[in-house]
Design a protein around this motif. Structure first.
Motif, PDB file in Angstrom:
ATOM      1  N   TYR A 241       0.857  -1.187   0.000  1.00  0.00           N
ATOM      2  CA  TYR A 241       0.000   0.000   0.000  1.00  0.00           C
ATOM      3  C   TYR A 241       0.895   1.239   0.000  1.00  0.00           C
ATOM      4  CZ  TYR A 241      -3.757  -3.139   1.567  1.00  0.00           C
ATOM      5  OH  TYR A 241      -4.672  -4.152   1.664  1.00  0.00           O
ATOM      6  N   GLU A 242       0.447   2.268  -0.709  1.00  0.00           N
ATOM      7  CA  GLU A 242       1.202   3.514  -0.773  1.00  0.00           C
ATOM      8  C   GLU A 242       0.225   4.695  -0.734  1.00  0.00           C
ATOM      9  OE1 GLU A 242       5.115   2.565  -3.409  1.00  0.00           O
ATOM     10  OE2 GLU A 242       3.207   2.331  -4.489  1.00  0.00           O
ATOM     11  N   GLY A 243       0.784   5.899  -0.727  1.00  0.00           N
ATOM     12  CA  GLY A 243      -0.046   7.101  -0.831  1.00  0.00           C
ATOM     13  C   GLY A 243      -0.898   7.348   0.394  1.00  0.00           C
ATOM     14  N   ILE A 244      -2.197   7.610   0.163  1.00  0.00           N
ATOM     15  CA  ILE A 244      -3.099   8.010   1.261  1.00  0.00           C
ATOM     16  C   ILE A 244      -3.330   6.902   2.269  1.00  0.00           C
ATOM     17  CG2 ILE A 244      -4.311   9.645  -0.240  1.00  0.00           C
ATOM     18  CD1 ILE A 244      -6.661   7.593  -0.292  1.00  0.00           C
ATOM     19  N   TRP A 245      -2.918   5.676   1.950  1.00  0.00           N
ATOM     20  CA  TRP A 245      -3.197   4.527   2.814  1.00  0.00           C
ATOM     21  C   TRP A 245      -2.131   4.312   3.891  1.00  0.00           C
ATOM     22  CZ3 TRP A 245      -7.988   3.371   1.894  1.00  0.00           C
ATOM     23  CH2 TRP A 245      -8.508   3.610   0.621  1.00  0.00           C
ATOM     24  N   VAL A 246      -1.092   5.118   3.910  1.00  0.00           N
ATOM     25  CA  VAL A 246       0.030   4.900   4.836  1.00  0.00           C
ATOM     26  C   VAL A 246      -0.064   5.858   6.021  1.00  0.00           C
ATOM     27  CG1 VAL A 246       2.533   4.813   5.088  1.00  0.00           C
ATOM     28  CG2 VAL A 246       1.471   4.187   2.898  1.00  0.00           C
ATOM     29  N   PRO A 247      -0.294   5.355   7.245  1.00  0.00           N
ATOM     30  CA  PRO A 247      -0.340   6.229   8.419  1.00  0.00           C
ATOM     31  C   PRO A 247       1.016   6.878   8.691  1.00  0.00           C
ATOM     32  CG  PRO A 247      -1.313   4.083   8.887  1.00  0.00           C
ATOM     33  CD  PRO A 247      -0.613   3.957   7.578  1.00  0.00           C
ATOM     34  N   GLN A 248       0.957   8.082   9.253  1.00  0.00           N
ATOM     35  CA  GLN A 248       2.160   8.818   9.630  1.00  0.00           C
ATOM     36  C   GLN A 248       2.176   9.086  11.126  1.00  0.00           C
ATOM     37  OE1 GLN A 248       4.366   9.453   7.079  1.00  0.00           O
ATOM     38  NE2 GLN A 248       2.907   8.464   5.698  1.00  0.00           N
ATOM     39  N   VAL A 249       1.376   8.348  11.882  1.00  0.00           N
ATOM     40  CA  VAL A 249       1.258   8.522  13.327  1.00  0.00           C
ATOM     41  C   VAL A 249       1.391   7.165  14.017  1.00  0.00           C
ATOM     42  CG1 VAL A 249      -0.216  10.561  13.130  1.00  0.00           C
ATOM     43  CG2 VAL A 249      -1.263   8.286  13.187  1.00  0.00           C
ATOM     44  N   GLU A 250       1.530   7.183  15.326  1.00  0.00           N
ATOM     45  CA  GLU A 250       1.654   5.944  16.090  1.00  0.00           C
ATOM     46  C   GLU A 250       0.373   5.121  16.011  1.00  0.00           C
ATOM     47  OE1 GLU A 250       2.842   6.877  20.074  1.00  0.00           O
ATOM     48  OE2 GLU A 250       4.972   6.866  19.525  1.00  0.00           O
ATOM     49  N   GLU A 251       0.556   3.797  16.005  1.00  0.00           N
ATOM     50  CA  GLU A 251      -0.566   2.861  16.014  1.00  0.00           C
ATOM     51  C   GLU A 251      -0.305   1.793  17.073  1.00  0.00           C
ATOM     52  OE1 GLU A 251      -2.789   1.990  12.735  1.00  0.00           O
ATOM     53  OE2 GLU A 251      -2.717   4.132  12.285  1.00  0.00           O
ATOM     54  N   PHE A 252      -1.355   1.050  17.436  1.00  0.00           N
ATOM     55  CA  PHE A 252      -1.200  -0.017  18.421  1.00  0.00           C
ATOM     56  C   PHE A 252      -1.555  -1.364  17.811  1.00  0.00           C
ATOM     57  CE2 PHE A 252      -5.319   2.050  19.105  1.00  0.00           C
ATOM     58  CZ  PHE A 252      -6.219   0.998  19.101  1.00  0.00           C
ATOM     59  N   LEU A 253      -1.127  -2.435  18.472  1.00  0.00           N
ATOM     60  CA  LEU A 253      -1.277  -3.802  17.978  1.00  0.00           C
ATOM     61  C   LEU A 253      -2.602  -4.400  18.425  1.00  0.00           C
ATOM     62  CD1 LEU A 253       2.291  -5.093  18.945  1.00  0.00           C
ATOM     63  CD2 LEU A 253       1.552  -4.373  16.658  1.00  0.00           C
ATOM     64  N   TRP A 254      -3.092  -5.350  17.624  1.00  0.00           N
ATOM     65  CA  TRP A 254      -4.323  -6.057  17.953  1.00  0.00           C
ATOM     66  C   TRP A 254      -4.217  -7.494  17.433  1.00  0.00           C
ATOM     67  CZ3 TRP A 254      -8.797  -2.128  18.096  1.00  0.00           C
ATOM     68  CH2 TRP A 254      -9.823  -2.572  18.943  1.00  0.00           C
ATOM     69  N   LEU A 255      -4.555  -8.452  18.272  1.00  0.00           N
ATOM     70  CA  LEU A 255      -4.651  -9.870  17.912  1.00  0.00           C
ATOM     71  C   LEU A 255      -6.034 -10.352  18.328  1.00  0.00           C
ATOM     72  CD1 LEU A 255      -1.152 -10.928  19.244  1.00  0.00           C
ATOM     73  CD2 LEU A 255      -1.853 -11.223  16.864  1.00  0.00           C
ATOM     74  N   SER A 256      -6.742 -11.038  17.428  1.00  0.00           N
ATOM     75  CA  SER A 256      -8.122 -11.380  17.760  1.00  0.00           C
ATOM     76  C   SER A 256      -8.650 -12.536  16.933  1.00  0.00           C
ATOM     77  CB  SER A 256      -9.031 -10.158  17.532  1.00  0.00           C
ATOM     78  OG  SER A 256      -9.057  -9.801  16.166  1.00  0.00           O
ATOM     79  N   THR A 257      -9.728 -13.131  17.463  1.00  0.00           N
ATOM     80  CA  THR A 257     -10.637 -13.939  16.656  1.00  0.00           C
ATOM     81  C   THR A 257     -11.987 -13.234  16.671  1.00  0.00           C
ATOM     82  OG1 THR A 257     -11.252 -15.339  18.546  1.00  0.00           O
ATOM     83  CG2 THR A 257      -9.472 -16.125  17.098  1.00  0.00           C
ATOM     84  N   GLY A 258     -12.773 -13.463  15.632  1.00  0.00           N
ATOM     85  CA  GLY A 258     -14.066 -12.809  15.555  1.00  0.00           C
ATOM     86  C   GLY A 258     -15.001 -13.573  14.640  1.00  0.00           C
ATOM     87  N   ALA A 259     -16.270 -13.175  14.634  1.00  0.00           N
ATOM     88  CA  ALA A 259     -17.240 -13.803  13.743  1.00  0.00           C
ATOM     89  C   ALA A 259     -16.853 -13.524  12.307  1.00  0.00           C
ATOM     90  CB  ALA A 259     -18.642 -13.288  14.035  1.00  0.00           C
ATOM     91  N   SER A 260     -16.918 -14.540  11.472  1.00  0.00           N
ATOM     92  CA  SER A 260     -16.420 -14.433  10.114  1.00  0.00           C
ATOM     93  C   SER A 260     -17.392 -13.679   9.217  1.00  0.00           C
ATOM     94  CB  SER A 260     -16.162 -15.821   9.527  1.00  0.00           C
ATOM     95  OG  SER A 260     -15.487 -15.717   8.304  1.00  0.00           O
TER      96      SER A 260
END
Length: 289
Positions: A241-260
């Motif tokens: 991914y490039e352009g508008i799709w790339v964050p420029q700020v801090e992000e946090f992690l997530w691990l999960s299961t969920g309804a499909s």
């Protein structure tokens, strides 16, 4: 004269072999940027990224969890107060993340999805919001997914605190789904969501092949810098991914299961109390020094 001629021929042969070997090495790189990291799984022998051509001393491990126990300094267990989006097409009218569906066994994080009544699913999830957040680096996790046909998907993703801001770009934060195992074939999809989840939301979905995803452990990676997001599966470059799709700020992690949401499952036929589990062996984050 004879010895001189032999020595010259040997030298020429050496140069040809070196050239051919170098060309083969160049063509066999698994990353177009020479930035794939193959971490190994045992920090006791010295965790460090192994880059094809980039000096490994340029990378620093900034986050590591081998999931021997729950570390409250790194993670919070999700506890849904209301149902998340129903999946009526597979018989799930409501589903929740519950802390009791997060456990630890044999050096693995275990995320359980369990059928609690005829149309309700409880799942497991942890995230690092306000505990560990970062900008740019390489993330790698080794994961065995939960059973897709049960009606659940496993996900590795990131989230930005301000991704709900509507400004036509993900620079101020995005949801980055490295993978979501919602399909029964040997493929998955990555998605980047920007501008929140309302009427202005935008999403960019990319499918990529994942041989063997439904059997055993596999590694999932994300290389993130100011110009791009690159997705890796078992050490091989998958998509970008490039352009508008790339964050420029801090992000946090997530691990999960969920309804499909893949539309194919036999949740309805499963007995109440039946379950499936995803197992996470480790997750690590490196950053350029």
């Amino acid at each position: 004269m004879k010895n001189s001629f032999v020595n010259k021929m040997l030298f020429i042969t050496y140069l040809l072999v070196a050239f051919i070997f170098g060309s083969c090495s160049e063509n066999n790189r698994s990353s177009p940027d020479d930035e794939v990291i193959n971490s190994g799984s045992n920090p006791s022998v010295g965790v460090k990224p192994l880059l094809n051509t980039v000096n490994t001393s340029n990378w620093q491990l900034i986050f590591n969890d081998d999931f021997d126990y729950f570390d409250a300094s790194k993670w919070e267990k999700n506890n849904s107060q209301q149902s998340r989006a129903p999946r009526a097409e597979i018989g799930i009218s409501q589903w929740f993340w519950k802390p009791e569906n997060v456990s630890y066994k044999n050096g693995n994080l275990v995320l359980k999805s369990i059928k609690v009544n005829a149309n309700t699913l409880h799942c497991g999830s942890i995230y690092s919001n306000n505990l560990f957040e970062f900008k740019y680096g390489y993330i790698e996790a080794r994961i065995e997914i939960a059973e897709t046909m049960f009606g659940t998907h496993t996900a590795l993703w990131l989230q930005g605190d301000n991704m709900g801001n509507v400004n036509g770009t993900g620079a101020d934060g995005a949801e980055i789904d490295v993978f979501e195992s919602a399909w029964i074939g040997d493929f998955t999809k990555s998605v980047v969501h920007i501008d929140g989840y309302g009427a202005a939301k935008k999403a960019n979905t990319k499918r990529y092949d994942t041989p063997g995803i439904h059997n055993g452990y596999h590694t999932y990676g994300l290389l993130w810098n100011e110009d791009k997001l690159e997705i890796y599966y078992d050490g091989k470059f998958m998509t970008r991914y490039e352009g508008i799709w790339v964050p420029q700020v801090e992000e946090f992690l997530w691990l999960s299961t969920g309804a499909s949401f893949g539309g194919v499952a036999d949740f309805t036929s499963r007995a109440i109390g039946s379950f499936t589990e995803s197992k996470v062996d480790y997750i690590r984050v490196w950053k350029m020094k």
